[in-house]
Design an enzyme around this catalytic site. Sequence first.
Site, PDB file in Angstrom:
ATOM      1  N   ASP A 300      25.624 -14.137  98.922  1.00 25.69           N
ATOM      2  CA  ASP A 300      24.264 -14.637  98.788  1.00 25.69           C
ATOM      3  C   ASP A 300      24.349 -16.155  98.668  1.00 25.69           C
ATOM      4  O   ASP A 300      25.435 -16.731  98.558  1.00 25.69           O
ATOM      5  CB  ASP A 300      23.541 -13.988  97.596  1.00 25.69           C
ATOM      6  CG  ASP A 300      22.031 -14.058  97.791  1.00 25.69           C
ATOM      7  OD1 ASP A 300      21.570 -14.893  98.597  1.00 25.69           O
ATOM      8  OD2 ASP A 300      21.293 -13.288  97.152  1.00 25.69           O
TER       9      ASP A 300
HETATM   10  C1  NOJ Z   1      18.818 -15.774  98.309  1.00 21.68           C
HETATM   11  C2  NOJ Z   1      18.343 -14.365  98.362  1.00 21.68           C
HETATM   12  O1  NOJ Z   1      18.797 -13.645  97.228  1.00 21.68           O
HETATM   13  C3  NOJ Z   1      18.772 -13.622  99.610  1.00 21.68           C
HETATM   14  O2  NOJ Z   1      18.162 -12.371  99.625  1.00 21.68           O
HETATM   15  C4  NOJ Z   1      18.450 -14.422 100.825  1.00 21.68           C
HETATM   16  O3  NOJ Z   1      18.794 -13.713 101.987  1.00 21.68           O
HETATM   17  C5  NOJ Z   1      19.179 -15.738 100.741  1.00 21.68           C
HETATM   18  N1  NOJ Z   1      18.724 -16.469  99.584  1.00 21.68           N
HETATM   19  C6  NOJ Z   1      19.000 -16.586 101.981  1.00 21.68           C
HETATM   20  O4  NOJ Z   1      17.749 -17.124 102.015  1.00 21.68           O
END
Ligand code: NOJ
Length: 761
Positions: A300
Amino acid sequence: MESYLVSSIRHSSTIDLLKSSVYCRYLNTLAKLKTKKDFSAQIKILLHKMTLEEKIGQMNQYSGFYDATGPVPEVGNASLKIEHLKKGLVGSMLNVTGVDKIRNLQRMVVEESRLGIPMLFGFDVIHGLKTLSPIPLAEAASWDMEAIEKSARVAADETSASGVNWTFAPMVDISRDARWGRVMEGGGEDPFLGVQIAKARIKGFQGEDLSAHNTIAACAKHLAAYGFVEAGREYNTVDIGTNTLFNIVLPPFKAAVESGVSSVMNAFNILNGVPATGDRFLQRQILKEQWNFSGPVVSDWGSIRELVIHGYAKNLEQAAQQAINAGCDIDMESYGYIKHLVDLVQEGKVSEKLIDDAVTRILRLKFELGLFDDPYRYCNNKREKERLNHKDHHAAVLDIAQKSIVLLKNENNLLPLKKDQDELLIIGDLADDKNSPLGSWRIASDDHTAVSLLEGIHQYIAKYTFEQGPKIFDDSIGFRDEFKMMGSDEEGIAKAVTAAKKAKMILMVMGEHAFQSGEGRSRTSLDLPGDQLKLLKAVYEVNQNIVLVLMNGRPLTIPWAAEHIPSILVAWQLGSQTGNAIAKVLFGDYNPSGKLPMTFPRSIGQVPIYYNHFSTGRPQKIHEVFWSHYIDEENSPLFPFGFGLSYTNFDYSNLKIKVSKTKGVNVLVNVRNCGDRQGEEVVQLYLHDRVASIARPVKELKGFKKINLAPGETQEVEFTLGDAELGFYNHAHEWVVEPGKFDVMVGTNSQKGLTGRFTWV
Ligand code: NOJ
């Protein structure tokens, strides 16, 4: 022929071969030679030609220059990114959309880097790109897998037309805590429903052929247990036992892998002491070894870097080592892999085999998407112009939007409203809002483009009055702004009350603003925000003919409204077609069929509250004091999981259960539409395993069917239960089906139905 190509590639001069597009053509020819899509020969050749730096570059993902969906680390500057792109040190990017932008970046990599390996472009297409579907929690309320698949198809069509080939969706995190803002992004509290939704959405995104120009790679996220953050606070700790992990959290991920999901994203949270991003057990042992997942795991945003902040790694270098060893293949915006992996390999702290495995997974996805055939295959300006906001897409999202609405109450059949209604007073800030109904996760869409509820109603009746009441929400707020409520507005309430005194029928539109849910938007209260309850009570005081439409990104606590207001609809945030969908339901052109995918609590103190809980040792009132209860609240929810009414009524009868050792358990029930309107019903089957080697929940959803009945029509609905429905994961993480007695309930929600029992031997 194939081996000739392979050996001729091997024996050519690397530079000549790799610099030219001839090399890509060789790879294409090889790709076509394969009947089954196995790209291992091509990948092997490519790996052979790559330097260690280039391999690690494939594992490096940067956010584009336009937008960010997380805190940007200091090192993330544009010139460094461009330098890395040109050197082939970036395997994928996120947060870039639009054919022109993507073509430019792809060209930089394909034409200027030594090997010219095309990039993946990922984006959070959570509920649509331009044409927005309902938020995923709302879609879950439809219990309509065909419509959910179609909605993901629309998203894939637009996303691929805008140059992007990878979505960071579906989020398959089960959650029982409505305080967590990201419940809006998932399928609710139940693993069985969550599994069906995960499959439908993956099928919608990826289609039958990932290399088609209008399909995209999906990503099941967040492995694992992010939906169980303590106290519902975003990014908080998770501490759950193996029973919850294996029986509740992991099933949608496993189903996603079985459905061929292209990628998986790990999670920010600590799980039982180990941050998920550095968790070998989750990523290598379960996902890659037990489930045989062959795609890449992406971190993430910055979650490798956060291993340091968690206190799990002493610095970014160690964090990178832990993440790759644990099975994380792509570093999203931590700069950990690009800075440290080369040294870690050279120092023998990370095996190059792990790097090769990660790169193999990434390259395979690129082959599957057809990027080696044509790196610009998603970059077609004509398609982009034609497909974004296509009218067919709006028809599809209107369909799922109407199906997502849940009727909670309809005393005296106040609904549907009459189409020849000569007067209607509409009160509420959200009624003429064109922004909030679009929902929270919609970074590529255009703000203020939803059909507002007022616009939707206008299609039906010309004579209505709108009274905004107090201004509750600041509609200039954007995706990245901190949410702030407006102050009190007594004057606004007084004006609404004055108008209500003269009205025949009142429609009150209330709820949450879209940016009160989503990532980083946890709440400690589930009440109607601001002065809304005050307004509702003040209006009710002078006129009780009220239909309440709720727009919400999560379950809300509305006990006063549930007791007093005669008709209540849950309309969530329904995306682009919000106003049209709600109006169709209000005026009876669509008979509501949605069912709650998450329990609505009576009060915040009950959270986490969910239907598939265990029995305590003292579930009943066996004593004035000493039993499992609250002294100030009932145990039961305000509205249970699976609850939702219709403008017609359904009668359940004749439950039959047949057990066969070879064919499994057959459960049949008759469902009759005993009203005077056509309607859809979600027939739900729940099981309870009475005694087992580990205690089983009081009930668990194990089947559902959405049926459509004409007035007076009866349908026999059939369910078959086999090992998949009768079994569970025991303490040793093994799937077991144990003989014994089971209770069955088939009905209209998790609390109401016909009951029977059977013995499984
Ligand atoms: C953080 C989020 O938790 C995730 O779900 C997302 O895909 C990423 N940021 C990228 O934006």
